[in-house]
Motif scaffolding. Structure first.
Motif, PDB file in Angstrom:
ATOM      1  N   ASN A 102     131.487  59.626  19.838  1.00  0.00           N
ATOM      2  CA  ASN A 102     131.774  58.536  18.900  1.00  0.00           C
ATOM      3  C   ASN A 102     131.972  59.127  17.515  1.00  0.00           C
ATOM      4  OD1 ASN A 102     131.217  55.758  20.327  1.00  0.00           O
ATOM      5  ND2 ASN A 102     129.643  57.176  21.049  1.00  0.00           N
ATOM      6  N   GLN A 103     133.052  58.746  16.868  1.00  0.00           N
ATOM      7  CA  GLN A 103     133.368  59.237  15.524  1.00  0.00           C
ATOM      8  C   GLN A 103     133.509  58.055  14.574  1.00  0.00           C
ATOM      9  OE1 GLN A 103     133.817  62.468  14.007  1.00  0.00           O
ATOM     10  NE2 GLN A 103     133.685  61.033  12.299  1.00  0.00           N
ATOM     11  N   LEU A 104     132.639  58.057  13.528  1.00  0.00           N
ATOM     12  CA  LEU A 104     132.736  56.998  12.519  1.00  0.00           C
ATOM     13  C   LEU A 104     134.021  57.164  11.721  1.00  0.00           C
ATOM     14  CD1 LEU A 104     131.369  54.634  10.978  1.00  0.00           C
ATOM     15  CD2 LEU A 104     130.357  56.351   9.477  1.00  0.00           C
ATOM     16  N   ILE A 105     134.785  56.108  11.632  1.00  0.00           N
ATOM     17  CA  ILE A 105     136.029  56.126  10.847  1.00  0.00           C
ATOM     18  C   ILE A 105     135.835  55.407   9.518  1.00  0.00           C
ATOM     19  CG2 ILE A 105     138.453  55.408  10.823  1.00  0.00           C
ATOM     20  CD1 ILE A 105     138.396  55.582  13.909  1.00  0.00           C
ATOM     21  N   TYR A 106     135.157  54.265   9.581  1.00  0.00           N
ATOM     22  CA  TYR A 106     134.981  53.473   8.352  1.00  0.00           C
ATOM     23  C   TYR A 106     133.716  52.626   8.498  1.00  0.00           C
ATOM     24  CZ  TYR A 106     135.781  49.853   4.828  1.00  0.00           C
ATOM     25  OH  TYR A 106     135.650  48.980   3.781  1.00  0.00           O
ATOM     26  N   ASN A 107     132.864  52.621   7.455  1.00  0.00           N
ATOM     27  CA  ASN A 107     131.683  51.743   7.472  1.00  0.00           C
ATOM     28  C   ASN A 107     131.461  51.056   6.128  1.00  0.00           C
ATOM     29  OD1 ASN A 107     130.773  53.857   5.923  1.00  0.00           O
ATOM     30  ND2 ASN A 107     128.886  54.217   7.075  1.00  0.00           N
ATOM     31  N   GLY A 108     132.527  50.925   5.356  1.00  0.00           N
ATOM     32  CA  GLY A 108     132.435  50.191   4.094  1.00  0.00           C
ATOM     33  C   GLY A 108     131.704  50.926   2.987  1.00  0.00           C
ATOM     34  N   GLY A 109     131.593  52.254   3.085  1.00  0.00           N
ATOM     35  CA  GLY A 109     130.887  53.032   2.057  1.00  0.00           C
ATOM     36  C   GLY A 109     129.379  53.015   2.213  1.00  0.00           C
ATOM     37  N   LEU A 110     128.883  52.649   3.423  1.00  0.00           N
ATOM     38  CA  LEU A 110     127.440  52.562   3.651  1.00  0.00           C
ATOM     39  C   LEU A 110     126.768  53.933   3.532  1.00  0.00           C
ATOM     40  CD1 LEU A 110     125.074  50.707   4.481  1.00  0.00           C
ATOM     41  CD2 LEU A 110     125.590  51.288   6.866  1.00  0.00           C
ATOM     42  N   THR A 111     127.408  54.960   4.049  1.00  0.00           N
ATOM     43  CA  THR A 111     126.825  56.314   3.986  1.00  0.00           C
ATOM     44  C   THR A 111     126.695  56.786   2.545  1.00  0.00           C
ATOM     45  OG1 THR A 111     127.795  56.850   6.138  1.00  0.00           O
ATOM     46  CG2 THR A 111     127.090  58.705   4.763  1.00  0.00           C
ATOM     47  N   GLU A 112     127.763  56.597   1.756  1.00  0.00           N
ATOM     48  CA  GLU A 112     127.736  57.020   0.356  1.00  0.00           C
ATOM     49  C   GLU A 112     126.679  56.244  -0.428  1.00  0.00           C
ATOM     50  OE1 GLU A 112     130.441  56.499   2.101  1.00  0.00           O
ATOM     51  OE2 GLU A 112     131.223  58.567   2.113  1.00  0.00           O
ATOM     52  N   ALA A 113     126.542  54.952  -0.119  1.00  0.00           N
ATOM     53  CA  ALA A 113     125.533  54.134  -0.801  1.00  0.00           C
ATOM     54  C   ALA A 113     124.119  54.629  -0.464  1.00  0.00           C
ATOM     55  CB  ALA A 113     125.681  52.666  -0.402  1.00  0.00           C
ATOM     56  N   LEU A 271     134.899  52.587  14.624  1.00  0.00           N
ATOM     57  CA  LEU A 271     134.573  53.862  15.249  1.00  0.00           C
ATOM     58  C   LEU A 271     135.633  54.216  16.287  1.00  0.00           C
ATOM     59  CD1 LEU A 271     131.632  52.036  15.171  1.00  0.00           C
ATOM     60  CD2 LEU A 271     130.794  54.340  15.576  1.00  0.00           C
ATOM     61  N   GLY A 272     135.905  55.488  16.420  1.00  0.00           N
ATOM     62  CA  GLY A 272     136.733  55.990  17.507  1.00  0.00           C
ATOM     63  C   GLY A 272     135.826  56.574  18.572  1.00  0.00           C
ATOM     64  N   PHE A 273     136.218  56.413  19.843  1.00  0.00           N
ATOM     65  CA  PHE A 273     135.350  56.928  20.896  1.00  0.00           C
ATOM     66  C   PHE A 273     136.176  57.513  22.031  1.00  0.00           C
ATOM     67  CE2 PHE A 273     136.274  52.588  22.169  1.00  0.00           C
ATOM     68  CZ  PHE A 273     136.500  52.684  23.529  1.00  0.00           C
ATOM     69  N   ALA A 274     135.574  58.396  22.758  1.00  0.00           N
ATOM     70  CA  ALA A 274     136.176  58.991  23.957  1.00  0.00           C
ATOM     71  C   ALA A 274     135.061  59.262  24.949  1.00  0.00           C
ATOM     72  CB  ALA A 274     136.910  60.274  23.610  1.00  0.00           C
ATOM     73  N   THR A 275     135.329  58.946  26.229  1.00  0.00           N
ATOM     74  CA  THR A 275     134.345  59.161  27.286  1.00  0.00           C
ATOM     75  C   THR A 275     135.006  59.870  28.458  1.00  0.00           C
ATOM     76  OG1 THR A 275     133.164  57.144  26.672  1.00  0.00           O
ATOM     77  CG2 THR A 275     132.718  58.043  28.857  1.00  0.00           C
ATOM     78  N   GLY A 276     134.401  60.927  28.908  1.00  0.00           N
ATOM     79  CA  GLY A 276     134.872  61.638  30.103  1.00  0.00           C
ATOM     80  C   GLY A 276     133.762  61.686  31.127  1.00  0.00           C
ATOM     81  N   GLY A 277     134.151  61.587  32.429  1.00  0.00           N
ATOM     82  CA  GLY A 277     133.097  61.559  33.422  1.00  0.00           C
ATOM     83  C   GLY A 277     133.519  62.043  34.786  1.00  0.00           C
ATOM     84  N   ARG A 299     136.648  51.074  18.264  1.00  0.00           N
ATOM     85  CA  ARG A 299     135.741  49.938  18.376  1.00  0.00           C
ATOM     86  C   ARG A 299     135.463  49.389  16.972  1.00  0.00           C
ATOM     87  NH1 ARG A 299     131.705  52.404  20.439  1.00  0.00           N
ATOM     88  NH2 ARG A 299     132.299  52.082  22.623  1.00  0.00           N
ATOM     89  N   LEU A 300     135.520  48.076  16.817  1.00  0.00           N
ATOM     90  CA  LEU A 300     135.225  47.411  15.541  1.00  0.00           C
ATOM     91  C   LEU A 300     133.966  46.573  15.710  1.00  0.00           C
ATOM     92  CD1 LEU A 300     136.108  46.641  12.621  1.00  0.00           C
ATOM     93  CD2 LEU A 300     137.287  44.676  13.628  1.00  0.00           C
TER      94      LEU A 300
END
Length: 418
Positions: A102-113, A271-277, A299-300
Motif C-alpha cells: 500500500n502506497q499513500l498518495i494523498y492524505n490532505g497534509g496529515l503527515t506534514e501537520a 492510496l495505491g495498492f498491489a497484491t500478489g498471491g 483506494r479512496l
C-alpha cells in the motif's frame, strides 16, 4: 633530578589551585550546563527525532503478508451441466498466501501537520527545561551572596583580631611599667578567644554553603576559592524577558498545530495498492488448482460524517488556548508584584547603608577617644572592648547591608529576566 623538578612543579601549582576564583555569572552558566536537568533537553530531542521518524514512515510503501488454510463445509456447485464440458468440483480445503503493498498518495497534509506538531512539542518541552533551570538562579544568588557575606565577615573579624592583638601588646607593656591595672590583659585575651570561636563558626558555615553550591554547579570548590564580589547593575523598570513568556507562546503554537492536525484528520485519503498471491483456488474459481495471481488499483477513503467529533475537539483546544492566555496574564501580574517588592527592598537597604556610614564615622570617633582614655588609665580594657565591639558590629552590619543590596539587585534581575 626528575623528582626535584616534579616537586618544584607541584609547589608552583598548588598555590594557583588554592587561589581559584569564581564569579556569579560563571555559577549561572555552570548550573545551566551541569545540573542533571540540563541533560533532559538532549533526551527530549532524541525522543522527538524518533517520533518524527516514525510519523514519516507513513509516506513509505507499507508491506503486509497474509497466509491462510481453510476447510469449508460446502463449496460452490453449478446446478446444471454443460454438454461436452466437465466441470471439476472445488475442493473443500483451500489455501492462499498473499503479499500486499500500500502506497499513500494523498492524505490532505496529515503527515506534514503531524510533523509540525512534533516540532512545536519539542520547542515547548525544551523551553520548559530552560524555565526550570532558570528558576535555580535565585537559589544560586542566595548561596553565592551568603558565601560572600561569610567571606567579608572573616575579613572584618581578622581586622578586629589584629587590633586587639596590637592593643594587647600595649596593655602588657603598660602593666609591666605600672601604667595599666594588672589583669587588664586577661580581658583582651578572653576577647581574642571569642574571636577564634567566631572565626571557626564562620568557617564551618562557609564550608557548608560552598559544598551546596559546588553540588549545584557540579564544580569543585573549596574554602580557598575566592568568590568575586559582583558589581550588580539593574534598571528599575517592568520590562520582562523571562523564559516563561516564551514558554506560554510556544504552548499557544503547539495548540494551533494541534488544531491544524485535527482539521486534517477527516481529509480524504488516496492510496495505491498491489497484491500478489499464490493459492488454490486462485482468482479463477473454476480452476481447481494452485495458481499465482495479482491485483492492482487505487483506494479512496473519506470519513464524511463524524458526529461533529472533529469540531468539538477543536473547540476544546480553543479553550486550552484561553487558559494559556490567562496563565500568561497571571504570571505577568505576579512577576510585576515581585519586582515592585524587590524594588522597595533595594531602596530600603540603600537608606540603611547611608545610615550605617554615619554611624560608623561616629563609632570611630568614640573608639579613638576610648583608645586615648585607655592609654591614660581613665577607662578599663572592658570599656575599650565594648567600644571596639560596637564598631565591629556596625561595620559588620554595613557589610551585611551591602551584600543584601547586591543580592536584592541580583534577585531583581532574575525576576525581571536579565
Amino acid at each position: 633530578m626528575k623528582r626535584i623538578t616534579l616537586l618544584f612543579v607541584c609547589l608552583v601549582t598548588l598555590p594557583s589551585i588554592a587561589q581559584q576564583s569564581i564569579t556569579l555569572n560563571e555559577c549561572y552558566l555552570l548550573v545551566s550546563e551541569n545540573y542533571p536537568l540540563a541533560k533532559q533537553s538532549q533526551i527530549i530531542e532524541s525522543q522527538n527525532k524518533l517520533e518524527k521518524a516514525s510519523i514519516s514512515t507513513s509516506k513509505l510503501p507499507q508491506f503486509s503478508l497474509d497466509a491462510q488454510a481453510t476447510y469449508q463445509s460446502d463449496v460452490i456447485e453449478f446446478p446444471f451441466s454443460i454438454p461436452g464440458v466437465e466441470v471439476e468440483p472445488l475442493n473443500k480445503d483451500q489455501y492462499r498466501a498473499t503479499i500486499s503493498v500500500n502506497q499513500l498518495i494523498y492524505n490532505g497534509g496529515l503527515t506534514e501537520a503531524s510533523l509540525h506538531l512534533k516540532s512545536a512539542e519539542l520547542k515547548t518541552k525544551q523551553k520548559q527545561v530552560e524555565v526550570n533551570l532558570y528558576q535555580l538562579k535565585q537559589r544560586i544568588n542566595q548561596l553565592y551572596f551568603s558565601i560572600l557575606l561569610a567571606q567579608e565577615s572573616e575579613v572584618l573579624l581578622a581586622v578586629k583580631k589584629e587590633q586587639l592583638e596590637a592593643k594587647l601588646k600595649e596593655v602588657q607593656s603598660g602593666i609591666k611599667y605600672g601604667v595599666v591595672l594588672p589583669a587588664s590583659d586577661k580581658v583582651l585575651e578572653a576577647e581574642l578567644l571569642k574571636i577564634s570561636q567566631q572565626s571557626e563558626e564562620l568557617k564551618s558555615n562557609k564550608i557548608a554553603l560552598i559544598e551546596t553550591l559546588s553540588s549545584l554547579i557540579n564544580q569543585p570548590l573549596t574554602i580557598e576559592t575566592t568568590f568575586e564580589n559582583p558589581l550588580v547593575e539593574t534598571q528599575l523598570n517592568s520590562d520582562l524577558s523571562r523564559p516563561e513568556l516564551e514558554l506560554f507562546q510556544f504552548k499557544k503554537e503547539e495548540i494551533e498545530n494541534s488544531e491544524n492536525l485535527i482539521a486534517k484528520q477527516n481529509s480524504p485519503k488516496l492510496l495505491g495498492f498491489a497484491t500478489g498471491g499464490y493459492g488454490n483456488p486462485g482468482l479463477n474459481m473454476l480452476d481447481n488448482s494452485f495458481q499465482t495471481f495479482y491485483t492492482v488499483g487505487v483506494r479512496l477513503h473519506w470519513n464524511v460524517f463524524d458526529w461533529n467529533s472533529n469540531k468539538k475537539q477543536r473547540e476544546a483546544l480553543s479553550v486550552n488556548k484561553e487558559i494559556v492566555a490567562n496563565e500568561t496574564e497571571i504570571f505577568k501580574l505576579n512577576t510585576n508584584i515581585e519586582l515592585n517588592q524587590q524594588q522597595k527592598e533595594i531602596i530600603k537597604i540603600e537608606s540603611y547603608i547611608h545610615s550605617d556610614l554615619e554611624i560608623i564615622n561616629l563609632r570611630k570617633e568614640v573608639l579613638k577617644s576610648a583608645d586615648s582614655q585607655l592609654k591614660n588609665g581613665v577607662i578599663t580594657t572592658s570599656a575599650y572592648i565594648t567600644e571596639l565591639t560596637n564598631l565591629y558590629e556596625d561595620e559588620n552590619t554595613l557589610v551585611k547591608h551591602r551584600i543584601q543590596l547586591q543580592l536584592a539587585k541580583a534577585n531583581y534581575n532574575s525576576i525581571k529576566g536579565q
